[in-house]
Enzyme design. Structure first.
Site, PDB file in Angstrom:
ATOM      1  N   LEU A 104      21.591  81.666   5.798  1.00 57.98           N
ATOM      2  CA  LEU A 104      21.391  82.610   7.263  1.00 57.98           C
ATOM      3  C   LEU A 104      19.524  81.721   7.508  1.00 57.98           C
ATOM      4  O   LEU A 104      18.841  82.931   7.821  1.00 57.98           O
ATOM      5  CB  LEU A 104      20.605  83.976   6.165  1.00 57.98           C
ATOM      6  CG  LEU A 104      21.836  84.053   5.622  1.00 57.98           C
ATOM      7  CD1 LEU A 104      22.183  85.534   5.174  1.00 57.98           C
ATOM      8  CD2 LEU A 104      23.174  84.112   6.518  1.00 57.98           C
ATOM      9  N   ASP A 152      18.998  77.850  15.236  1.00 63.37           N
ATOM     10  CA  ASP A 152      18.539  79.254  14.460  1.00 63.37           C
ATOM     11  C   ASP A 152      17.580  79.965  14.931  1.00 63.37           C
ATOM     12  O   ASP A 152      17.382  80.877  15.296  1.00 63.37           O
ATOM     13  CB  ASP A 152      18.476  77.867  12.819  1.00 63.37           C
ATOM     14  CG  ASP A 152      19.467  77.423  12.798  1.00 63.37           C
ATOM     15  OD1 ASP A 152      20.870  77.784  13.049  1.00 63.37           O
ATOM     16  OD2 ASP A 152      19.003  76.922  11.292  1.00 63.37           O
TER      17      ASP A 152
HETATM   18  C1  GLA Z   1      22.169  74.569  10.961  1.00 58.88           C
HETATM   19  C2  GLA Z   1      21.528  74.194  11.801  1.00 58.88           C
HETATM   20  C3  GLA Z   1      21.616  74.444  13.020  1.00 58.88           C
HETATM   21  C4  GLA Z   1      23.318  74.251  13.423  1.00 58.88           C
HETATM   22  C5  GLA Z   1      24.085  74.769  12.304  1.00 58.88           C
HETATM   23  C6  GLA Z   1      25.825  74.781  12.384  1.00 58.88           C
HETATM   24  O1  GLA Z   1      22.182  76.282  10.833  1.00 58.88           O
HETATM   25  O2  GLA Z   1      19.544  74.164  11.811  1.00 58.88           O
HETATM   26  O3  GLA Z   1      20.599  73.403  14.072  1.00 58.88           O
HETATM   27  O4  GLA Z   1      23.257  73.201  13.509  1.00 58.88           O
HETATM   28  O5  GLA Z   1      23.293  74.009  11.299  1.00 58.88           O
HETATM   29  O6  GLA Z   1      25.904  75.005  12.951  1.00 58.88           O
END
Ligand code: GLA
Length: 336
Positions: A104, A152
């Protein structure tokens, strides 16, 4: 005393698309990391991770590299200065309520809260938030050793209450999409398998996507076709292309208040991540099966994979299973 909050995020759909110039539909959540900061007269940062009972101290000029949470703090201080923001020394302490390794994005929560706190402690002006997201992603890439994309950090910095964000990573365009669930509920359940980006198959998947681009003579999988690919690379690209389609199909289904269709798309996303992207692990599969048998209409692994949490969509009247956290779209990173 300065206090800044950085939220974690849930990605409704659109996984492993960000670093492929694709689409995603994340939202910031109301859990995250709170940083307290007090300016110091000396050019040093003294930091305390309250949850871990650990300290760090480093000079503002050229912070040396470090491991674990220290890499985030030193990286943020270094990258803010490299971006031309004149920092002052500060005493920092932080604690969070997003479990680390839960998928998360406790790391984006920490980065964004640290940025806002350090900028405020230096009485400097907050840069454009998309630029700040890129800066945080440089911290992941250069200081933490995780080749993560912008999903994120953009969600944490641009989140909006009651909305998900449709992000087009090719254009870096963000559009709020109302997340009106009409009595349905989103929950997350931790699988118990802790995921780290730097240490999981995440960087390997990125390398495979680069290899697919090379094989196709393109710079981003957004423009890919399956022709000319086979084996592993075909499966990886097929995931990315079908996942992009599912993002827009989900936005459309939300607009039509068709939560059954959203559920079906969440399930499809999971199958694609499991079978084509091969980013699942047994603990995630067991957790997802439990959520489905507890009544979730749709459920998928969320975040980088190889562990972390499972997201479930529960129809009205289905009670929240044991160990499930409700997740709702919250406000973006901010000073408190
Ligand atoms: C992690 C990475 C993101 C993205 C997701 C997969 O959360 O930090 O940049 O690549 O995985 O969607």
């Amino acid at each position: 005393m300065i206090r800044a909050f950085g939220p974690g995020r849930v990605n409704l759909i659109g996984e492993h698309t960000d670093y492929n110039g694709g689409l995603a539909l994340p939202f910031a959540i109301d859990r995250g990391v709170t940083v307290e900061a007090e300016p110091l007269d000396e050019p040093v940062i003294r930091a305390e991770a309250l949850d871990l009972g650990e300290h760090d101290e480093f000079p503002l000029a050229d912070p040396p590299p470090a491991e674990g949470w220290r890499a985030f703090v030193r990286g943020v201080a270094a990258e803010l200065q490299a971006a031309g923001i004149a920092l002052t020394g500060a005493r920092l302490s932080f604690r969070g309520d997003v479990p680390r390794g839960s998928g998360l994005s406790s790391s984006a929560a920490l980065e964004t809260a640290l940025c806002l706190a350090l900028i405020a402690a230096a009485d400097a002006e907050e840069p454009d938030r998309t630029e700040l997201a890129k800066l945080c992603s440089r911290v992941e890439n250069h200081w933490v050793g995780a080749e993560t994309g912008l999903l994120d950090q953009l969600a944490s910095l641009h989140g909006r209450e009651d909305h998900a964000l449709r992000i087009d990573f090719a254009a870096l365009a963000l559009d709020p999409v109302p997340l009106d669930l009409a009595g349905w509920h989103l929950v997350t359940v931790e699988s118990g398998a802790e995921h780290t980006h730097a240490g999981s198959g995440y960087n390997e998947r990125r390398a495979e996507c680069r290899a697919a681009c090379e094989a196709l003579g393109i710079t981003s999988l957004r423009d890919a076709t399956l022709e000319g690919l086979d084996g592993t690379l075909l499966k990886r690209v097929r995931h990315v292309l079908t996942e992009n389609e599912r993002v827009d199909a989900t936005a459309k289904a939300l607009d039509a208040h068709d939560l059954h269709e959203v559920s079906r798309l969440l399930d499809e996303s999971h199958h694609s991540l499991r079978d084509d992207y091969e980013a699942s692990v047994p603990e995630v599969e067991t957790t997802r099966a439990r959520l489905k048998s507890a009544g979730a209409a749709g459920a998928r692994m969320v975040g980088g994979g190889f562990g972390g949490s499972v997201l479930g969509l529960l129809p009205p009247g289905v009670p929240r299973p044991d160990g499930a956290f409700p997740v709702v779209p919250g406000a973006p990173a901010r000073l408190l």
